[in-house]
Enzyme design. Sequence first.
Site, PDB file in Angstrom:
ATOM      1  N   ASP A 127       0.794  -1.239   0.000  1.00 27.68           N
ATOM      2  CA  ASP A 127       0.000   0.000   0.000  1.00 27.68           C
ATOM      3  C   ASP A 127       0.830   1.295   0.000  1.00 27.68           C
ATOM      4  OD1 ASP A 127      -1.391  -2.192   0.939  1.00 27.68           O
ATOM      5  OD2 ASP A 127      -2.101  -1.216   2.754  1.00 27.68           O
ATOM      6  N   ARG A 250      -8.133  -1.217  11.218  1.00 29.01           N
ATOM      7  CA  ARG A 250      -6.881  -0.694  10.664  1.00 29.01           C
ATOM      8  C   ARG A 250      -7.078   0.393   9.614  1.00 29.01           C
ATOM      9  NH1 ARG A 250      -7.376  -6.091   9.163  1.00 29.01           N
ATOM     10  NH2 ARG A 250      -7.573  -6.503   6.927  1.00 29.01           N
TER      11      ARG A 250
HETATM   12  N1  DQQ Z   1      -2.028  -3.713   3.950  1.00 28.00           N
HETATM   13  C1  DQQ Z   1      -3.434  -3.871   3.981  1.00 28.00           C
HETATM   14  C2  DQQ Z   1      -3.842  -2.950   5.076  1.00 28.00           C
HETATM   15  C3  DQQ Z   1      -2.769  -3.143   6.067  1.00 28.00           C
HETATM   16  C4  DQQ Z   1      -1.557  -3.273   5.231  1.00 28.00           C
HETATM   17  C5  DQQ Z   1      -4.090  -3.551   2.668  1.00 28.00           C
HETATM   18  C6  DQQ Z   1      -0.538  -4.244   5.747  1.00 28.00           C
HETATM   19  O1  DQQ Z   1      -5.112  -3.256   5.588  1.00 28.00           O
HETATM   20  O2  DQQ Z   1      -2.672  -2.076   6.978  1.00 28.00           O
HETATM   21  O3  DQQ Z   1      -3.357  -4.030   1.593  1.00 28.00           O
HETATM   22  O4  DQQ Z   1       0.563  -4.348   4.905  1.00 28.00           O
END
Ligand code: DQQ
Length: 644
Positions: A127, A250
């Site tokens: 991300d 999150r």
């Molecule tokens: N990647 C996810 C999120 C998290 C992160 C989405 C962890 O929900 O915080 O791709 O690498």
Amino acid sequence: MDVPDLKSPIFIPDSYSPSQQVDDSSIPTSSPGPPRRYLMLVLFAVSAVSLLGLVSPFYHGGELASDRAPATPLERWTLSRGTAEGVSEKSNGRILGATPVYPWTNAMLVWQRTAYHFQPQKNWMNDPDGPMYYKGWYHLFYQYNPDSAVWGNITWGHAVSRDLIHWLYLPLAMVPSHWYDANGVWTGSATLLPDGRIAMVYTGSTTESVQVQNLAFPADPDDPLLLKWNKSESNPVIRPPSWIGLTDFRDPTTAWYVPTESAWRIAIGSKDADHNGIALVYRTKNFVTYELIPRLLHSVNRTGMWECVDFYPVSTASKVGLDTSTGPGPGVKHVLKASLDDNKHDYYAIGTYDGEEGTWTPDDQEMDVGIGLRYDYGKYYASKTFYDPVKERRVLWGWSGETDSEKTDLLKGWASVQTIPRTVTYDDKTGRNLLQWPVDEVERLRQSSQEFSNITLGVGSVAPLDISKATQLDIEAKFEIDASALERAIEADVGYNCSTSGGAAGRGALGPFGLLVLADQDLSEQTAVYFYLGRGTDGGLGTFFCQDELRSSLANDLVKRVYGSSVPVLDGESLTVRILVDHSIVESFAQGGRTCITSRVYPTEAIYGGARVFLFNNATGAPVTAKSIKIWQMNSAFIHPYAA
Ligand code: DQQ
């Protein structure tokens, strides 16, 4: 520079050294074509039978995997190791271990690295995090594994740019260092406060894998590069509410300011006990203490865990972007986006934010978040926007993961790219969707161009476009379909669906037609970007925009799909498409960015000098005219480590 051996298989290296960029000119073409003069003049129509032959299922290395959510815990595990830990990452399902590995050569793998998209020097990225403009620099942070080309040990990588295209890699911004982020410094967002301070709020996965929210801020606000970050002594600043799963909490958004409360609000994605996707909202005055607002910003039944929620205003009155704190009012709508962990797609909806109630309502319930529009119908996830005060625009970043196998990623030594940042505006012509368009700055990479016009494509025909090289391109094309054929086509495919159709080989009265990029001379490899006209269930003609990867590579250890969706075409509009080709990524934008599709493709023959571009019309009932096509060669971006 050594020329890699084109044919010999490579071996897994002991360490994951970065792939080298290779000058295309130093690599022999793998399938030399006929002389250019000949190609330029020849516009050949081939029979429907032979066209179908070229695109026959013989070449289908991949399977047409469905988009359904993984059903059983075992299946979820097979699909994604990260999911078991409460996050998504790579989800190439059945190809991860089962399929025989293709004998990739060094030259093939080296070619796959992009030239003008952002990717780290090596290893795994997912991300985009905390994008912002600060003291003359655009900052991009990203989920990064410094140790390997697979997801894990997640830290924040960091890079800066003056123009969103050329980047300097900086040292890691944040690494797991405390109990509250020992299992990973996960996704978060930046909020620029009016006094110039920055609040970076991110998710930490604790020693017990509980998801909590943490605060970080620059160690030296006078440093425009923001090289050092301090974590708050108050961390974690938010723990999951009792009724939320400990691993379902999150990815905090950028905060928006509510003047009537003299406080900020921030949204966090989750899901409830009934598998409804939800966005929780917290109020804070100082980013250290937070109060959960009893009402949800929004929820949508059965959409599962909402990751990477994004919430921002768009102007309905102009193309100017709005600061995230712009409140509801005349000429303002709010966009809510969620990344659905269940199917790994980014869904958005346009609606109205009620500042008093603190809730958001979609304009059209049938097109709500998770069940309606997507930013991109291809390989695109975990996106995030930020407001760029310099150019007064809203800019969208998105992560495009690999669709090859993890084994191959380890061979390459890297995995994932960020798509070209896109300017996001409200489409005031349809009033129903956003427009996404590559930021203007990418046009500075345009070099020489070639133009073609009024090429008529008979039914079942393919026509080569003679261009010098075809691996780094920016293409703009405009098509028109014969008007009388449109009127005649009464039976044109009610309820067409790109993904369940036969792709570019599936013939209908009014499509498919468009371009074949990253194709080799005999079309044994091709990525088709095309339109398809069909009748909607209401009897009216609808236009679909699709991208077919089924024949993108002769390799078999890849996921290959047909992506796409409908695209609004208003009265009097031609069919227009823009395609950015950059080695293993193809990003396409139809009708000015109403529908977008990103593919990751890994040709074995259509690489280096072996890559070509063609026009095609596989419709049975209508000639199509390519009114205008302009193709620019694209320079490579300057993306290098920062030397202090
Ligand atoms: N990647 C996810 C999120 C998290 C992160 C989405 C962890 O929900 O915080 O791709 O690498």
